[in-house]
Enzyme design. Structure first.
Site, PDB file in Angstrom:
ATOM      1  N   SER A 180       0.840  -1.195   0.000  1.00 47.35           N
ATOM      2  CA  SER A 180       0.000   0.000   0.000  1.00 47.35           C
ATOM      3  C   SER A 180       0.880   1.252   0.000  1.00 47.35           C
ATOM      4  O   SER A 180       1.693   1.411  -0.907  1.00 47.35           O
ATOM      5  CB  SER A 180      -0.957  -0.057   1.197  1.00 47.35           C
ATOM      6  OG  SER A 180      -1.958   0.916   1.073  1.00 47.35           O
ATOM      7  N   ASP A 343      -9.365  -5.733  -4.230  1.00 45.26           N
ATOM      8  CA  ASP A 343      -9.035  -4.480  -3.549  1.00 45.26           C
ATOM      9  C   ASP A 343      -9.977  -3.370  -4.029  1.00 45.26           C
ATOM     10  O   ASP A 343     -10.093  -3.123  -5.221  1.00 45.26           O
ATOM     11  CB  ASP A 343      -7.578  -4.107  -3.866  1.00 45.26           C
ATOM     12  CG  ASP A 343      -7.029  -2.997  -2.993  1.00 45.26           C
ATOM     13  OD1 ASP A 343      -7.814  -2.215  -2.423  1.00 45.26           O
ATOM     14  OD2 ASP A 343      -5.792  -2.909  -2.879  1.00 45.26           O
ATOM     15  N   HIS A 376      -8.423  -4.793   0.118  1.00 42.51           N
ATOM     16  CA  HIS A 376      -7.084  -4.193   0.224  1.00 42.51           C
ATOM     17  C   HIS A 376      -6.225  -4.990   1.210  1.00 42.51           C
ATOM     18  O   HIS A 376      -5.032  -5.197   0.974  1.00 42.51           O
ATOM     19  CB  HIS A 376      -7.228  -2.746   0.684  1.00 42.51           C
ATOM     20  CG  HIS A 376      -5.986  -1.924   0.588  1.00 42.51           C
ATOM     21  ND1 HIS A 376      -5.329  -1.699  -0.603  1.00 42.51           N
ATOM     22  CD2 HIS A 376      -5.257  -1.256   1.534  1.00 42.51           C
ATOM     23  CE1 HIS A 376      -4.261  -0.942  -0.385  1.00 42.51           C
ATOM     24  NE2 HIS A 376      -4.196  -0.659   0.894  1.00 42.51           N
TER      25      HIS A 376
END
Lengths: 396, 396
Positions: A180, A343, A376
């Site tokens: 991320s 995600d 995610h």
């Protein structure tokens, strides 16, 4: 399809809990948190921070040639604690403990793995976080910086890590790996210091923020800015904007998860719950579930730090120069991109854009999607499914 | 794949703009807004609203048997204006004008199409909206209700529409058709009044809210509740919580759109924009694009009304009784579900859950997905792609 997904998640949960159990009960890798300070850091925006202190930790041993280093860069709400435990009785190990350790995908028998807290870390009041940001004391005034702290970028996070590595005499990275926001740092590393970085792994990442994601990030900032306690960033003498921070953390939690996993974990919605019918401001068990953990974590966070993190992410274009293509043109590292299929926060198209551009430039990026139902968070909780890919990429 | 999508959206935009041009320039269907008032409405929660007034409009003619009625139920930020224009020089027609009109999918040469504003409509200060909610005067006090207004549900929206139809002597609906929150009302109609409803069309809809979506809706409420001007719902003598309302409208706008279309329409993100580097509170062209239209619309909205709408949606389980299965057991209508493949707000799994349960009950729901790049808004802007399906379903 949803039934299949529910089956898969049950299987994953089983495997994960078994994995964690087996690994944490037997021999936890004990780690310690260290601190690094340097002075007069000039940001990408041209401002000077008189003193920067960040925490760091490491796993494995640095070899004599100092060429076995793997840097792990952390995500938005994370910190340097990527693996191991600070104490044998810690409830949980670091977030990527499943892939970092002796004999694991990122093998600490071979590599010196290091990770540091970023500037403006989201949780400066977490006793395990050491960071510099708006909540830090401004030496010029003896008071917290507040909004006088300069805006920082992902490049600044990278530059601070560079200073840390320089202080240890490390001039080569066998790999840099991040999830991320950590993936943005990993990619930026391969552009800012292309001759230092041999391998770059972007997990649930992006090459540049697009308008849609910049907008999505802005919604994270709004509850804090609306909270009357925020007081334009000047609240360190009074009440912190904890209700706004709680709303922000709850939003991040929900958006980082896919409906399948959230619906499995949250209470089942009630039909005509009395309290919810009595007032629009009354809560429900579903909302309690979401907000309770955010409210618990809020005092460890800092409203201004969250705003600075939002801005750092909003400003990300790999290389911070002209456009994504010109940034990626500087990459010399071998690259691997691992977005998560489900995600909803940094959708796979964002990683694909970087991959497509690297391919257009004649480089050979690797691309695989992480399957899972966490959304995610598959970048954290389903990463064991890519352990073999990671190990091959890092060791070949 | 993204290039294909971009091509498709270009094609759609072209077709849509051509369609609108052709139809609105030649002969706009002129419509007028009417008002309906009745007294002593008892909500599903058991509270009494002394007087309810809602706006409505209609297209086509009611036949002598009053059995050619199609009810259109509106979405969260919508109102009764589903088709036609109030004046020939209106810039835009009603939101589903592409499928409602003479010879169109919902053919006003055959059907009497009627639509009403819901209770607690989001935009009570829009001169074209007539609604009753927290911003209305409480006859008991002579002041706006504020949070004294009872919590209302989707069933209450349906019951108010029932009163309107009863007042016109209408006891049969050839069909009820709605998008998003309108789809919840359409489905609820087929359960609350199963003998009245012959056909039900749920566009970008759901059978029940799941925990994930209930949480997502809560984030829409938070900026308003954090705004100091909200003052626990008591702001009608002072400043309205417009900054909170603006943040909420911006969040809805972004989440209702898919990244592909948003990135095509919004400004391209700048690399290291000076203002954004100077302060985390400074805006950027991307954020200006999102917030400018929300700020313009905010004075027409009402913070409390938005909170009541959020709660009504959060409380939705079709039938409001035990569970989704027992609600759907009452459905006698033929049903058609049209979720949008790329919807990120009410994802297709929500419509599928209702369809799966109806099938389990031996009913024969129809299911088709709307393809497009608008995301949730495909239910509005890509609906022409389902015109033939709709026409066949309604006329067979």
């Amino acid at each position: 399809m949803q039934r299949t997904m529910i089956f898969i998640v049950s299987l994953f949960t089983l495997l994960l809990s078994y994995g964690c159990h087996a690994q944490t009960e037997t021999e936890p890798m004990l780690v310690e948190k260290n601190s690094f300070t340097f002075t007069d850091y000039t940001t990408l925006g041209g401002e000077v921070i008189p003193e920067v202190t960040v925490g760091w930790e490491s796993y494995g041993e640095l070899n004599a040639d100092k060429d076995n280093v793997i840097l792990i860069t952390h995500f938005f709400s994370g910190n340097s604690h990527a693996a191991g435990k600070y104490a044998a009785d810690d409830v949980l190990p670091g977030y990527w403990d499943a892939i970092i350790g002796p004999g694991k995908a990122i093998d600490t028998n071979k590599y010196f793995v290091i990770s540091s807290d970023t500037l403006v870390n989201a949780f400066p009041h977490d006793p395990n976080v050491i960071t510099t940001g708006p909540a830090s004391i401004n030496p010029a005034t003896g008071e917290p910086y507040g909004l006088d702290f300069p805006v920082v970028t992902i490049r600044d996070f990278v530059n601070v890590q560079y200073e840390l590595l320089q202080s240890m005499g490390i001039t080569k990275l066998h790999a840099v790996v991040g999830a991320s926001m950590g993936s943005l740092q990993a990619l930026e590393w391969s552009i800012a210091y292309p001759d230092m970085v041999e391998r770059m792994v972007s997990v649930i990442g992006a090459g540049a923020m697009d308008a849609w994601t910049i907008m999505a990030l802005e919604h994270w900032a709004r509850p804090i800015r609306h909270d009357p306690n925020w007081n334009n960033g000047d609240y360190y003498d009074g009440e912190a904007p904890l209700t706004g921070v709680t709303s922000t953390l709850a939003m991040i939690t929900q958006q980082a998860m896919h409906p399948v996993i959230m619906n499995l974990r949250a209470p089942k919605p009630e039909v005509l719950p009395q309290a919810a019918l009595e007032s629009v401001t009354n809560s429900t068990p579903v909302l309690d579930y979401l907000f309770a953990s955010s409210a618990t974590r809020a005092p460890l966070a800092d409203g201004n730090h969250l705003l600075y993190l939002v801005r750092a992410n909003q400003l990300f274009v790999a290389g911070h120069n002209n456009d994504l293509a010109s940034g990626l043109a500087k990459v010399k590292a071998k690259t691997l991109f691992l977005p998560a299929t489900n995600d909803l926060l940094l959708q796979p198209y964002l990683a694909k854009q970087a991959v497509t551009e690297l391919e257009r430039q004649g480089k050979a990026p690797q691309y695989e999607e992480i399957e899972g139902v966490w959304g995610h968070l598959d970048g954290l909780f389903s990463i064991p499914s890519k352990a073999a890919t990671l190990k091959a990429f890092i060791e070949e």
